[in-house]
Design an enzyme around this catalytic site. Structure first.
Site, short mmCIF file in Angstrom:
data_model
loop_
_atom_site.label_atom_id
_atom_site.label_comp_id
_atom_site.label_asym_id
_atom_site.label_seq_id
_atom_site.Cartn_x
_atom_site.Cartn_y
_atom_site.Cartn_z
N ASP A 81 -47.74 99.15 78.78
CA ASP A 81 -46.36 99.46 79.15
C ASP A 81 -45.34 98.44 78.67
O ASP A 81 -44.22 98.81 78.37
CB ASP A 81 -46.24 99.59 80.67
N HIS A 82 -45.68 97.18 78.63
CA HIS A 82 -44.68 96.17 78.31
C HIS A 82 -45.24 95.15 77.32
O HIS A 82 -46.40 94.76 77.40
CB HIS A 82 -44.24 95.42 79.58
N ARG A 83 -44.39 94.71 76.41
CA ARG A 83 -44.76 93.61 75.52
C ARG A 83 -44.67 92.31 76.32
O ARG A 83 -43.75 92.12 77.09
CB ARG A 83 -43.78 93.54 74.34
N ARG A 134 -41.55 98.26 74.70
CA ARG A 134 -42.89 98.82 74.94
C ARG A 134 -43.53 99.19 73.62
O ARG A 134 -42.91 99.83 72.78
CB ARG A 134 -42.79 100.07 75.80
#
Length: 180
Positions: free
Chosen positions: A65-67, A80
């Site tokens: 979902d997230h870097r 993302r």
């Protein structure tokens, strides 16, 4: 179920797909025949589910979902990455509150225990459990049993029940076959 398919814009699910209420399903979800999804499940984009798959309640398919790998940038603003495809093959049973990370493949005939967290691919006919999920058993004891089950799964869609003949042989598959 036509209402659920229309409400969630689920054009890729089979007409025999069934789910209970309270689910968050990505509109690009693809399912095979006789797939069942319990209450309050959450399924991210790019998920393909095979035939005869059962999800207990509160199963989650998520991830990526997230870097978090950009120095000097809060994760909240890092964007993302594109989600990798997630594949759940035919005849899989996923237990209550299991978590499946995006990008894994759960092999045909596998069982995922309740509360398991699946972070890697699952081999066909494996039983996995734990955090992270590890193989805790095999669904069938012999290659002959697997071959028999594979023959059934490779046939046309089965509805109804199936059991081996009472004499203990496995010479024929006796199931009512509906749907082409």
């Amino acid at each position: 179920m036509w209402f659920v398919r229309r409400w969630h814009r689920l054009d890729g699910v089979h007409p025999t797909f069934h789910c209970l209420n309270g689910n968050e399903l990505s509109p690009d979800l693809v399912t095979g025949a006789h797939t069942y999804i319990g209450r309050r499940c959450w399924i991210c984009p790019r998920v393909t589910i095979g035939r005869y798959v059962m999800f207990a309640s509160e199963v989650v398919v998520l991830g990526g979902d997230h870097r978090f790998d950009i120095p000097g940038m809060p994760m909240m603003f890092s964007g993302r990455p594109e989600l990798p495809p997630t594949v759940i093959e035919d005849d899989v049973w996923v237990g209550y509150r299991a978590v499946i990370m995006a990008g894994v493949r759960i092999g045909r005939g596998s069982i995922v225990a309740a509360h398991a967290v699946v972070t890697k691919d699952v081999e066909p006919y494996s039983i996995v459990g734990g955090v992270p999920a590890k193989v805790v058993g095999r669904r069938f004891a012999t290659d002959a049993e697997i071959a028999l089950h594979d023959r059934m799964l490779e046939g046309s869609v089965v509805s109804g029940s199936w059991a081996p003949p009472k004499d203990g042989t496995t010479k024929s598959i006796t199931a009512s076959r509906a749907l082409p």
